[in-house]
Scaffold this active site. Structure first.
Site, PDB file in Angstrom:
ATOM      1  N   LYS A  18       2.970  -3.026  -9.694  1.00 47.83           N
ATOM      2  CA  LYS A  18       3.404  -1.680 -10.099  1.00 47.83           C
ATOM      3  C   LYS A  18       4.928  -1.575 -10.193  1.00 47.83           C
ATOM      4  O   LYS A  18       5.450  -1.066 -11.167  1.00 47.83           O
ATOM      5  CB  LYS A  18       2.967  -0.614  -9.089  1.00 47.83           C
ATOM      6  CG  LYS A  18       1.500  -0.343  -9.018  1.00 47.83           C
ATOM      7  CD  LYS A  18       1.237   0.922  -8.199  1.00 47.83           C
ATOM      8  CE  LYS A  18       1.852   0.944  -6.815  1.00 47.83           C
ATOM      9  NZ  LYS A  18       1.251   0.030  -5.832  1.00 47.83           N
TER      10      LYS A  18
ATOM     11  N   ARG B  11      -1.594   8.852  -4.268  1.00 50.09           N
ATOM     12  CA  ARG B  11      -2.407   7.822  -3.616  1.00 50.09           C
ATOM     13  C   ARG B  11      -3.659   8.418  -3.006  1.00 50.09           C
ATOM     14  O   ARG B  11      -4.502   7.668  -2.519  1.00 50.09           O
ATOM     15  CB  ARG B  11      -1.591   7.175  -2.494  1.00 50.09           C
ATOM     16  CG  ARG B  11      -0.987   5.805  -2.847  1.00 50.09           C
ATOM     17  CD  ARG B  11      -0.155   5.396  -1.659  1.00 50.09           C
ATOM     18  NE  ARG B  11       0.094   4.006  -1.505  1.00 50.09           N
ATOM     19  CZ  ARG B  11       1.206   3.375  -1.879  1.00 50.09           C
ATOM     20  NH1 ARG B  11       2.122   4.006  -2.562  1.00 50.09           N
ATOM     21  NH2 ARG B  11       1.377   2.102  -1.595  1.00 50.09           N
TER      22      ARG B  11
ATOM     23  N   ARG C 259       5.727 -12.339  -1.286  1.00 49.19           N
ATOM     24  CA  ARG C 259       6.715 -11.510  -2.007  1.00 49.19           C
ATOM     25  C   ARG C 259       8.026 -11.469  -1.229  1.00 49.19           C
ATOM     26  O   ARG C 259       8.043 -11.339  -0.013  1.00 49.19           O
ATOM     27  CB  ARG C 259       6.153 -10.098  -2.163  1.00 49.19           C
ATOM     28  CG  ARG C 259       7.141  -9.113  -2.742  1.00 49.19           C
ATOM     29  CD  ARG C 259       6.467  -7.914  -3.329  1.00 49.19           C
ATOM     30  NE  ARG C 259       5.667  -7.146  -2.391  1.00 49.19           N
ATOM     31  CZ  ARG C 259       4.942  -6.084  -2.741  1.00 49.19           C
ATOM     32  NH1 ARG C 259       4.915  -5.700  -4.003  1.00 49.19           N
ATOM     33  NH2 ARG C 259       4.242  -5.430  -1.835  1.00 49.19           N
TER      34      ARG C 259
ATOM     35  N   ARG D 174       9.377  -7.840   3.214  1.00 51.78           N
ATOM     36  CA  ARG D 174       9.058  -6.502   3.708  1.00 51.78           C
ATOM     37  C   ARG D 174       8.168  -6.593   4.946  1.00 51.78           C
ATOM     38  O   ARG D 174       7.196  -7.338   4.968  1.00 51.78           O
ATOM     39  CB  ARG D 174       8.345  -5.700   2.625  1.00 51.78           C
ATOM     40  CG  ARG D 174       9.279  -4.992   1.704  1.00 51.78           C
ATOM     41  CD  ARG D 174       8.570  -4.404   0.516  1.00 51.78           C
ATOM     42  NE  ARG D 174       7.420  -3.569   0.866  1.00 51.78           N
ATOM     43  CZ  ARG D 174       6.765  -2.841  -0.030  1.00 51.78           C
ATOM     44  NH1 ARG D 174       7.145  -2.837  -1.300  1.00 51.78           N
ATOM     45  NH2 ARG D 174       5.723  -2.128   0.328  1.00 51.78           N
TER      46      ARG D 174
ATOM     47  N   ARG E 133      -3.219  -2.143   4.280  1.00 51.07           N
ATOM     48  CA  ARG E 133      -2.797  -1.393   3.084  1.00 51.07           C
ATOM     49  C   ARG E 133      -3.841  -1.514   1.973  1.00 51.07           C
ATOM     50  O   ARG E 133      -4.103  -0.555   1.249  1.00 51.07           O
ATOM     51  CB  ARG E 133      -1.430  -1.901   2.608  1.00 51.07           C
ATOM     52  CG  ARG E 133      -0.312  -1.552   3.588  1.00 51.07           C
ATOM     53  CD  ARG E 133       0.949  -2.341   3.307  1.00 51.07           C
ATOM     54  NE  ARG E 133       1.527  -1.996   2.028  1.00 51.07           N
ATOM     55  CZ  ARG E 133       2.258  -2.828   1.294  1.00 51.07           C
ATOM     56  NH1 ARG E 133       2.498  -4.065   1.722  1.00 51.07           N
ATOM     57  NH2 ARG E 133       2.749  -2.441   0.154  1.00 51.07           N
TER      58      ARG E 133
HETATM   59  P1  AMP Z   1       4.740   0.946  -1.696  1.00 52.80           P
HETATM   60  O1  AMP Z   1       6.146   0.495  -1.807  1.00 52.80           O
HETATM   61  O2  AMP Z   1       4.317   1.863  -2.821  1.00 52.80           O
HETATM   62  O3  AMP Z   1       3.756  -0.170  -1.481  1.00 52.80           O
HETATM   63  O4  AMP Z   1       4.655   1.871  -0.377  1.00 52.80           O
HETATM   64  C1  AMP Z   1       4.968   1.347   0.895  1.00 52.80           C
HETATM   65  C2  AMP Z   1       4.390   2.236   1.983  1.00 52.80           C
HETATM   66  O5  AMP Z   1       4.958   3.549   1.893  1.00 52.80           O
HETATM   67  C3  AMP Z   1       2.886   2.477   1.912  1.00 52.80           C
HETATM   68  O6  AMP Z   1       2.139   1.432   2.524  1.00 52.80           O
HETATM   69  C4  AMP Z   1       2.750   3.795   2.672  1.00 52.80           C
HETATM   70  O7  AMP Z   1       2.892   3.603   4.067  1.00 52.80           O
HETATM   71  C5  AMP Z   1       3.987   4.554   2.204  1.00 52.80           C
HETATM   72  N1  AMP Z   1       3.713   5.316   0.952  1.00 52.80           N
HETATM   73  C6  AMP Z   1       4.284   5.133  -0.266  1.00 52.80           C
HETATM   74  N2  AMP Z   1       3.809   6.019  -1.152  1.00 52.80           N
HETATM   75  C7  AMP Z   1       2.903   6.774  -0.483  1.00 52.80           C
HETATM   76  C8  AMP Z   1       2.042   7.857  -0.846  1.00 52.80           C
HETATM   77  N3  AMP Z   1       2.018   8.313  -2.108  1.00 52.80           N
HETATM   78  N4  AMP Z   1       1.239   8.376   0.113  1.00 52.80           N
HETATM   79  C9  AMP Z   1       1.260   7.938   1.377  1.00 52.80           C
HETATM   80  N5  AMP Z   1       2.030   6.913   1.795  1.00 52.80           N
HETATM   81  C10 AMP Z   1       2.849   6.342   0.878  1.00 52.80           C
END
Ligand code: AMP
Length: 208
Positions: free
Chosen positions: A14, A89, A128, A154, A165
């Protein structure tokens, strides 16, 4: 004008495709993950609280992320469109987004789902790395970084956290797919392949 949602599991590509799309359409990139990581790095109370969930691989509560997106969408630069990456999400987030768009009498153009099998997602996340100097994302196996990159792994890309996740994605985010399909906004894109191959499919799905 392009108002787009990128849906996909963690490590589905993404972020990489979002970066390409924001250049292509000259619109802002709205990544809730990036916003939350920036809040954590700045040490704000919101960032510190959110980090408890993030570092456990759990979703941050809906009201927190909805508030972030609501503030960001109110900025002038979002009037010309946006690419939402990692939001919505959950069903309540999708409903909140629909209400925000309704208030501004705007609509989504498309929801793109990047489809990648779970075993590959796991491998991609665990391997990653991000170059902290440039923000560029690499994969130790599929897209190796240059020797001078300042690499960061990360915290939530550790194997057991990735599993949590992916479970959260299956349990919550996958429920959004039937909704966006029903309203004829959903396009599924095969996310297996090089970033360039996936980009070609994404642009084709958008009629470019
Ligand atoms: P990402 O970088 O999109 O993989 O997001 C990293 C982490 O941020 C996720 O595993 C969640 O803990 C939190 N997060 C990001 N976007 C959301 C969302 N829309 N709703 C809830 N948690 C989020």
């Amino acid at each position: 004008m392009m108002r787009l949602i990128l849906l996909g599991a963690p490590a589905s590509g993404k972020g990489t495709q979002a970066k390409m799309l924001v250049d292509h359409y000259s619109v802002p990139h709205l990544s809730t993950g990036d916003m939350l990581r920036a809040a954590k790095a700045a040490g704000t109370p919101l960032g510190v609280a959110a980090n408890e969930y993030m570092s456990a691989g759990k979703l941050v509560p809906d009201d927190v992320v909805i508030g972030l997106v609501e503030d960001r969408l109110a900025s002038a630069d979002c009037a010309k469109g946006f690419v939402l990456d990692g939001f919505p999400r959950t069903v309540p987030q999708a409903e909140a987004l629909a209400a925000m768009l309704e208030r501004t009498e705007t609509t989504l153009n498309r929801v793109l789902q990047l489809d990648v099998p779970r075993e590959l997602l796991m491998e991609r996340a665990v391997l990653r790395r991000t170059d902290v100097k440039t923000g560029q994302i690499y994969n130790l196996k599929y897209n190796p970084p240059p020797p001078d990159a300042a690499l960061e792994h990360r915290d939530d890309d550790q194997e057991e956290k990735v599993r949590a996740r992916l479970d959260a994605y299956d349990a919550m985010t996958a429920a959004l797919l039937p909704h966006y399909k029903r309203v004829s906004l959903l396009s599924r894109v095969d996310g297996v392949g090089s970033p360039k191959e996936v980009t070609e499919r994404v642009l084709r799905a958008l009629g470019q």
